[in-house]
Write a protein that holds these residues in place. Structure first.
Motif, PDB file in Angstrom:
ATOM      1  N   CYS A   1      78.060   6.145  78.672  1.00  0.00           N
ATOM      2  CA  CYS A   1      79.114   7.145  78.483  1.00  0.00           C
ATOM      3  C   CYS A   1      79.068   7.596  77.032  1.00  0.00           C
ATOM      4  CB  CYS A   1      80.481   6.542  78.793  1.00  0.00           C
ATOM      5  SG  CYS A   1      81.842   7.635  78.338  1.00  0.00           S
TER       6      CYS A   1
ATOM      7  N   CYS B   1      87.399  11.802  78.031  1.00  0.00           N
ATOM      8  CA  CYS B   1      86.262  12.036  78.932  1.00  0.00           C
ATOM      9  C   CYS B   1      85.769  13.478  78.833  1.00  0.00           C
ATOM     10  CB  CYS B   1      86.706  11.739  80.365  1.00  0.00           C
ATOM     11  SG  CYS B   1      85.475  12.142  81.608  1.00  0.00           S
ATOM     12  N   LEU B   2      84.424  13.623  78.756  1.00  0.00           N
ATOM     13  CA  LEU B   2      83.811  14.949  78.646  1.00  0.00           C
ATOM     14  C   LEU B   2      83.462  15.527  80.009  1.00  0.00           C
ATOM     15  CD1 LEU B   2      81.217  13.930  75.894  1.00  0.00           C
ATOM     16  CD2 LEU B   2      83.526  14.856  75.530  1.00  0.00           C
ATOM     17  N   SER B   3      83.719  14.775  81.061  1.00  0.00           N
ATOM     18  CA  SER B   3      83.364  15.197  82.411  1.00  0.00           C
ATOM     19  C   SER B   3      81.868  15.521  82.518  1.00  0.00           C
ATOM     20  CB  SER B   3      84.205  16.418  82.823  1.00  0.00           C
ATOM     21  OG  SER B   3      84.340  16.457  84.226  1.00  0.00           O
ATOM     22  N   CYS B   4      81.058  14.730  81.820  1.00  0.00           N
ATOM     23  CA  CYS B   4      79.622  15.005  81.781  1.00  0.00           C
ATOM     24  C   CYS B   4      78.878  14.446  82.984  1.00  0.00           C
ATOM     25  CB  CYS B   4      79.018  14.413  80.512  1.00  0.00           C
ATOM     26  SG  CYS B   4      79.080  12.600  80.467  1.00  0.00           S
ATOM     27  N   GLY B   5      79.473  13.436  83.644  1.00  0.00           N
ATOM     28  CA  GLY B   5      78.819  12.866  84.814  1.00  0.00           C
ATOM     29  C   GLY B   5      77.746  11.833  84.514  1.00  0.00           C
ATOM     30  N   ASN B   6      77.552  11.454  83.259  1.00  0.00           N
ATOM     31  CA  ASN B   6      76.573  10.395  82.931  1.00  0.00           C
ATOM     32  C   ASN B   6      76.870   9.119  83.701  1.00  0.00           C
ATOM     33  OD1 ASN B   6      75.263  11.955  81.085  1.00  0.00           O
ATOM     34  ND2 ASN B   6      75.444  10.481  79.398  1.00  0.00           N
ATOM     35  N   CYS B   7      78.145   8.756  83.777  1.00  0.00           N
ATOM     36  CA  CYS B   7      78.528   7.500  84.430  1.00  0.00           C
ATOM     37  C   CYS B   7      78.073   7.493  85.879  1.00  0.00           C
ATOM     38  CB  CYS B   7      80.045   7.293  84.339  1.00  0.00           C
ATOM     39  SG  CYS B   7      81.012   8.738  84.812  1.00  0.00           S
TER      40      CYS B   7
ATOM     41  N   PHE C   1      82.210  14.602  88.827  1.00  0.00           N
ATOM     42  CA  PHE C   1      82.705  15.164  87.565  1.00  0.00           C
ATOM     43  C   PHE C   1      82.322  16.635  87.384  1.00  0.00           C
ATOM     44  CE2 PHE C   1      83.208  10.687  86.546  1.00  0.00           C
ATOM     45  CZ  PHE C   1      84.406  10.684  85.850  1.00  0.00           C
TER      46      PHE C   1
HETATM   47  S1  SF4 Z   1      80.111   9.261  81.236  1.00  0.00           S
HETATM   48 FE1  SF4 Z   1      81.724   9.512  82.801  1.00  0.00          FE
HETATM   49  S2  SF4 Z   1      83.582   8.694  81.790  1.00  0.00           S
HETATM   50 FE2  SF4 Z   1      82.070   9.039  80.143  1.00  0.00          FE
HETATM   51  S3  SF4 Z   1      82.491  11.130  79.368  1.00  0.00           S
HETATM   52 FE3  SF4 Z   1      80.907  11.349  80.960  1.00  0.00          FE
HETATM   53  S4  SF4 Z   1      82.089  11.752  82.869  1.00  0.00           S
HETATM   54 FE4  SF4 Z   1      83.553  10.914  81.362  1.00  0.00          FE
END
Ligand code: SF4
Ligand code: SF4
Ligand code: FES
Lengths: 277, 368
Positions: free
Chosen positions: B348, B259-265, B298
């Motif tokens: 994601c 997980c990139l901790s990007c917050g897309n989810c 995230f």
């Molecule tokens: S979309 Fe959510 S689960 Fe996927 S990398 Fe980003 S924060 Fe992690």
């Protein structure tokens, strides 16, 4: 309809410096009707707004019956609180609140009470100590326990001395690192529990401060017979809205802003001490 | 309530009827390779024969020769941004020359909005957003104003994506409730059903013929097939116990490594409600807007307090997201926070699949 998040203008009546980084703002709403209508309970908090910078949740330390002013004791640690530290008498800020559930003061009546706090002069419990002192006959024995790292961290030194002279009151203070003339214990606050003289089976405890310290205290109190439903903790979490909407203060099944900040240990237990929640 | 039949050309009549009734219409359109919801005046703006191929970390639209408008499952967003705005000013502070501060409300009047093409999972998510923003201790006036003015035309799902698992969460593919009108798509038109008084009033203006038994069967069969075609699922509709019994599961570390901790989810999730608040001061200093913006658990700042970040690594953040969404939501909203839309899987960037993670953590040996 009015937004539940619209602040009211308030005026600083007095700025009291408690320590190099801790200060108290004594406030009054500029709208007299709002000021007259404003009510709070010990343990509740307000959102303080520094013009153009932002809001912070701060508990109310004054007595709910002191209707002239209400007080916030604040430690300057972030952008907003450092800005609030510069406010002087006559300056304006925004206030909305009060929010959350405060201390269980009715349940505490006719019981021995144990107050545990740590870290830097914990405002939420100071409000409750003062509340009890002013209504001393409603409560039984009072034990005030505070743990600090350095002796300098204890603000309101003279107040602790004053409290220790009151009847049916025990003050137990510990500093991890002592200095000359420190009148209290040097060591960890958990060393002091054997000296506590209360009826643990019926007593009620109220605590605030770092969660590690509250956990250590709970680990001392529960085996001595204190009930989980009689152990109350004031929790701190990131808060943006204070009205249960922004999600920042969510912890397990609660939103700390509206379901707390004061919780019983029974309510907190499932995740207590688990890092990340 | 009787089901009517609207020939394909009648879709424009439906739009015109809504526009005449004072609604601004929003509907799905194909843009930059994805289904997005935007202003809709003409039925031709709707996608035609579009199929979405969704897989962990990927979303691709293929155009088929079908003449249908709803041969796809979903795009990155649907209803959420129209009610819970990605950014909005909650109030404005004005500072006068005498240094007094005045607080000004910024709630504008909202105009009626009709959204065409909401899915069953979108309706379930809307129900949860309603619970959060309207039914708690403090209702949000911004959300409420828009919600009161919302008209929903749902479309049953006949073409789920590979990432969909609404059948497993119990939220689709048939739109059962929470709509004003529901449509079932056929090759030559739509079965029309109203779900509210507002919906019935609009349907009455369409002069529909009754749907035939054969048409009803066809739509029913397609929805059933849509449910059967779904391969993903969550191990149970309530994973609260299982998740909190496994807070030390090694899988958390493994997913955190990816997980990139990007917050897309969280941003594509139709039930996520977290937002931040900040202040935008005008350059001249005479006023400052108090703004709220979508936020994510995230981010570094989400759990920051007094110089400490409570969730200081991805492991704690992923665990927070999953244990809240599939666990604590049961305590707070009486059900799981997942409606099976699959968006978090497709969008994601590294293809983390919530169904796989929940499956791995909740099945087998306990790690509490
Ligand atoms: S979309 Fe959510 S689960 Fe996927 S990398 Fe980003 S924060 Fe992690
Ligand atoms: S968690 Fe994922 S699948 Fe579930 S509702 Fe949110 S985005 Fe959809
Ligand atoms: S501070 Fe926003 S939900 Fe508690």
């Amino acid at each position: 309809m009015t937004s539940p998040q619209l602040p009211w203008e308030a005026e600083v009546v007095e700025h009291v410096q408690e320590s190099p980084t801790i200060f108290t703002l004594r406030l009054r709403f500029t709208d007299p009707e709002q000021h007259a209508a404003y009510r709070f309970a010990p343990g509740q908090f307000n959102m303080l707004y520094l013009y153009g910078v932002g809001e912070v949740p701060i508990s109310i330390v004054s007595d709910p019956e002191d209707v002239q002013l209400f007080d916030h004791t604040i430690r300057a640690v972030g952008r907003v609180t450092q800005g609030l530290a510069k406010l002087e008498a006559g300056d304006r800020l925004g206030i909305r609140g009060p929010y959350g559930k405060g201390w269980p003061l009715e349940l505490a009546e006719d019981r021995d009470i144990m107050i545990v706090t740590g870290g830097l002069g914990c405002a939420p419990v100071v409000s409750v100590i003062n509340y009890i002192m002013r209504r001393r006959d409603r409560f039984r024995r009072l034990v005030i326990m505070q743990g600090v790292k350095h002796t300098d961290d204890l603000i309101w030194h003279s107040q602790y001395e004053h409290w220790s002279e009151q009847p049916e009151t025990q003050v137990l203070v510990a500093a991890d690192q002592g200095t000359a003339l420190w009148p209290w214990h040097v060591g960890h606050v958990t060393d002091l529990f054997d000296q506590v003289k209360i009826d643990f089976g019926t007593a009620l405890a109220m605590m605030c401060g770092p969660e590690g310290l509250m956990k250590a205290a709970a680990d001392q109190l529960l085996p001595r017979g204190m009930k989980e439903e009689h152990l109350f903790l004031s929790m701190e979490r990131s808060m943006k809205c204070a009205v249960g909407l922004c999600g920042h203060c969510q912890r397990g099944s609660h939103f700390v802003c509206k379901d707390g900040p004061v919780f019983s240990f029974a309510d907190l237990k499932p995740l207590f001490g688990v890092r990340g929640f | 309530m009787e089901t009517g039949f609207l020939p394909r050309a009648g879709l424009q009549t439906l739009l015109d009827t809504l526009l005449d009734a004072g609604y601004r219409c929003i509907g799905p359109q194909l843009r930059d390779g994805a289904i997005v919801y935007d202003a809709l005046a003409h039925a031709e703006q709707l996608p035609r024969g579009a199929r979405d191929h969704q897989a962990p970390g990927s979303y691709r639209i293929e155009t088929t020769d079908s003449s249908r408008h709803f041969t796809w499952a979903n795009g990155p967003q649907a209803l959420k941004p129209f009610l819970f705005a990605p950014r909005e000013t909650l109030w404005r502070a004005e500072r006068r020359d005498d240094h007094t501060i005045h607080f000004v409300e910024t709630l504008n009047t909202s105009t009626p909005l009709a959204v065409i093409g909401a899915r069953a999972c979108d309706l379930a998510a809307l129900r949860l957003q309603d619970q959060h923003f309207l039914e708690g201790l403090n209702a949000d006036p911004f959300y409420r104003a828009r919600r009161k003015n919302l008209f929903i035309v749902a479309v049953h799902c006949s073409h789920p994506a590979d990432t969909c698992f609404c059948a497993s969460t119990g939220d689709g593919p048939r739109a059962e409730q929470g709509f004003d009108i529901a449509l079932g798509e056929l090759d030559d038109g739509y079965l029309v059903q109203s779900g509210s008084d507002h919906g019935a009033a609009i349907v009455a203006k369409l002069n529909l013929s009754s749907a035939t038994e054969a048409q009803l069967n066809q739509v029913g069969k397609e929805i059933e097939a849509a449910a059967k075609s779904q391969t993903r699922n969550l191990p149970s509709r309530n994973l609260r116990e299982a998740l909190f019994a496994n807070l030390s599961h090694p899988r958390w570390e493994q997913v955190a490594e990816r997980c990139l901790s990007c917050g897309n989810c969280t941003s594509v999730c139709p039930t996520c409600f977290c937002h931040s608040e900040r202040d935008d001061a005008a350059l001249g200093g005479e006023n400052s807007e108090h703004v709220r913006e979508w936020d994510s658990c995230f981010t570094q700042g989400h759990s920051y307090i007094h110089g400490v970040t409570l969730r200081d690594d991805t492991h704690k953040r992923y665990r927070q997201w999953l244990t809240h969404k599939l666990g604590s939501w049961h305590d707070q909203y009486g059900r799981s926070g997942c409606v099976g839309c699959g968006r978090c899987i497709a969008w994601c960037p590294v293809g983390i699949d919530i169904t796989e993670e929940a499956g791995a953590i909740c099945a087998g040996e306990r790690h509490d």
